[in-house]
Design an enzyme around this catalytic site. Structure first.
Site, PDB file in Angstrom:
ATOM      1  N   LYS A   1       1.935   4.354  -6.396  1.00 21.05           N
ATOM      2  CA  LYS A   1       2.531   4.079  -7.716  1.00 21.05           C
ATOM      3  C   LYS A   1       3.907   4.725  -7.862  1.00 21.05           C
ATOM      4  CE  LYS A   1      -1.221   2.100  -7.680  1.00 21.05           C
ATOM      5  NZ  LYS A   1      -1.194   0.741  -7.057  1.00 21.05           N
TER       6      LYS A   1
ATOM      7  N   GLU B   1      -9.712  -2.350 -12.590  1.00 22.61           N
ATOM      8  CA  GLU B   1     -10.714  -3.191 -11.913  1.00 22.61           C
ATOM      9  C   GLU B   1     -12.132  -2.646 -12.082  1.00 22.61           C
ATOM     10  OE1 GLU B   1      -7.818  -2.223 -10.575  1.00 22.61           O
ATOM     11  OE2 GLU B   1      -8.076  -1.085  -8.753  1.00 22.61           O
TER      12      GLU B   1
ATOM     13  N   ASP C   1       1.429  -3.181  -5.345  1.00 23.63           N
ATOM     14  CA  ASP C   1       0.089  -2.624  -5.516  1.00 23.63           C
ATOM     15  C   ASP C   1      -0.125  -1.458  -4.560  1.00 23.63           C
ATOM     16  OD1 ASP C   1      -3.331  -3.854  -5.270  1.00 23.63           O
ATOM     17  OD2 ASP C   1      -2.415  -2.402  -6.639  1.00 23.63           O
TER      18      ASP C   1
ATOM     19  N   ASP D   1       0.791  -4.105 -10.286  1.00 27.71           N
ATOM     20  CA  ASP D   1      -0.554  -3.697 -10.701  1.00 27.71           C
ATOM     21  C   ASP D   1      -0.514  -2.238 -11.179  1.00 27.71           C
ATOM     22  OD1 ASP D   1      -3.798  -3.249  -9.120  1.00 27.71           O
ATOM     23  OD2 ASP D   1      -3.293  -3.868 -11.158  1.00 27.71           O
ATOM     24  N   ASN D   2      -1.503  -1.848 -11.976  1.00 28.68           N
ATOM     25  CA  ASN D   2      -1.741  -0.439 -12.325  1.00 28.68           C
ATOM     26  C   ASN D   2      -0.626   0.245 -13.114  1.00 28.68           C
ATOM     27  OD1 ASN D   2      -2.763  -0.587  -9.026  1.00 28.68           O
ATOM     28  ND2 ASN D   2      -4.249  -0.311 -10.662  1.00 28.68           N
TER      29      ASN D   2
HETATM   30  C1  76B Z   1       3.476  -0.242   2.726  1.00 31.49           C
HETATM   31  C2  76B Z   1       2.816   0.839   1.958  1.00 31.49           C
HETATM   32  C3  76B Z   1       1.546   0.677   1.495  1.00 31.49           C
HETATM   33  C4  76B Z   1       0.969   1.721   0.792  1.00 31.49           C
HETATM   34  C5  76B Z   1      -0.379   1.527   0.311  1.00 31.49           C
HETATM   35  N1  76B Z   1      -1.272   0.770   0.944  1.00 31.49           N
HETATM   36  N2  76B Z   1      -2.399   0.800   0.211  1.00 31.49           N
HETATM   37  C6  76B Z   1      -2.166   1.549  -0.874  1.00 31.49           C
HETATM   38  C7  76B Z   1      -3.148   1.786  -1.974  1.00 31.49           C
HETATM   39  C8  76B Z   1      -2.412   1.975  -3.282  1.00 31.49           C
HETATM   40  N3  76B Z   1      -3.260   1.629  -4.448  1.00 31.49           N
HETATM   41  C9  76B Z   1      -3.749   2.607  -5.212  1.00 31.49           C
HETATM   42  O1  76B Z   1      -3.548   3.787  -4.945  1.00 31.49           O
HETATM   43  C10 76B Z   1      -4.608   2.238  -6.374  1.00 31.49           C
HETATM   44  C11 76B Z   1      -5.384   3.229  -6.987  1.00 31.49           C
HETATM   45  C12 76B Z   1      -6.230   2.922  -8.052  1.00 31.49           C
HETATM   46  C13 76B Z   1      -7.040   3.974  -8.704  1.00 31.49           C
HETATM   47  C14 76B Z   1      -7.587   5.000  -7.939  1.00 31.49           C
HETATM   48  C15 76B Z   1      -8.350   5.986  -8.557  1.00 31.49           C
HETATM   49  C16 76B Z   1      -8.580   5.930  -9.929  1.00 31.49           C
HETATM   50  F1  76B Z   1      -9.360   6.863 -10.527  1.00 31.49           F
HETATM   51  C17 76B Z   1      -8.039   4.914 -10.697  1.00 31.49           C
HETATM   52  C18 76B Z   1      -7.260   3.942 -10.086  1.00 31.49           C
HETATM   53  C19 76B Z   1      -6.312   1.609  -8.520  1.00 31.49           C
HETATM   54  C20 76B Z   1      -5.542   0.616  -7.918  1.00 31.49           C
HETATM   55  O2  76B Z   1      -5.604  -0.681  -8.357  1.00 31.49           O
HETATM   56  C21 76B Z   1      -4.684   0.924  -6.855  1.00 31.49           C
HETATM   57  O3  76B Z   1      -3.928  -0.101  -6.335  1.00 31.49           O
HETATM   58  N4  76B Z   1      -0.900   2.034  -0.828  1.00 31.49           N
HETATM   59  C22 76B Z   1       1.691   2.864   0.576  1.00 31.49           C
HETATM   60  C23 76B Z   1       2.981   2.957   1.087  1.00 31.49           C
HETATM   61  N5  76B Z   1       3.534   1.971   1.781  1.00 31.49           N
HETATM   62 MG    MG Z   2      -3.976  -1.791  -7.653  1.00 36.51          MG
END
Ligand code: 76B
Ligand code: MG
Length: 214
Positions: A144, A199, A141, A169-170
């Protein structure tokens, strides 16, 4: 605005949820995100699918890539069997600070190890640093475009075993097309798509469940 969205989310948890009650923490976050401010938690609809996969796998060792505010860490950790643990990686220190407090409010800090840093740096260190042999369950998650390289890294580091379940996810929104193509074409995975929605919205999204066949 003086406070950040994660800080406002945490305040909503501390105001509306009961300490040591994971379900009340999950509900408080879902209410906040549905009625106050959208945030990128896996949410209640996809969260129900996540719950069913975690219950099916009943993992002793679980990994989450991307903690954000700790919502899915609480969803996963509340279902873990005694003695099981979840390692969750978070890149952003501000997110990590909030996630730690959300996990603590739910009373799940003994089941969750939150690690700050990039997945690419930490995955090669899992065995020696955490004494992990292999993971029973991995929830992807995080960024991406990191899903595919990190999955290959997990394979190369020998962290997957016959039957390890990856849940991503996603895979539709924002999307992880290269990851989807890989797990669906590879003879090393048995993959299945669970159609859902982004979500708290009506936008199309879903989870991809892939079983590593080794
Ligand atoms: C250890 C490590 C950890 C990371 C890291 N940690 N936290 C994340 C967050 C990542 N999640 C997302 O970006 C995400 C985006 C959307 C979204 C956004 C905007 C929209 F319009 C539509 C959908 C929806 C979701 O459900 C998502 O999960 N990356 C990165 C690297 N290394
Ligand atoms: Mg997500």
């Amino acid at each position: 605005t003086r406070t950040t969205r994660p800080q406002r989310l945490l305040r909503a948890v501390q105001k509306n949820a009961t300490r040591n009650n994971p379900l009340s923490v999950i509900s408080a976050i879902d209410d906040f995100c549905r009625h106050r401010e959208w945030a990128m938690n896996v949410g209640d609809e996809k969260g129900f699918i996540l719950d069913s996969v975690v219950n099916e796998v009943s993992p002793v060792t679980a990994l989450e890539l991307g903690a954000y505010c700790g919502y899915s860490a609480v969803r996963i950790a509340r279902l873990l069997p005694p003695g099981a643990c979840l390692i969750t990686l978070e890149f952003n220190p501000d997110y990590a600070a909030i996630a730690r407090q959300v996990i603590a409010w739910a009373g799940l800090e003994d089941k969750v190890q939150l690690v700050e840093g990039a997945s690419g740096d930490w995955i090669p260190r899992m065995k020696e640093h955490f004494g992990i042999e292999t993971f029973d369950f991995v929830f992807l998650d995080h960024w991406k475009d990191s899903y595919l390289p990190d999955t290959k890294l997990l394979e190369e580091c020998g962290l997957l075993r016959k039957g390890t379940v990856l849940l991503a996810d996603n895979v539709i929104c924002p999307g992880a097309p290269d990851y989807l193509e890989y797990v669906r074409k590879s003879l090393s995975y048995e993959s299945r798509f669970f159609k859902s929605h982004l979500e708290y919205t009506k936008a199309e999204d879903g989870l991809e469940k892939s079983v590593y066949l080794s």
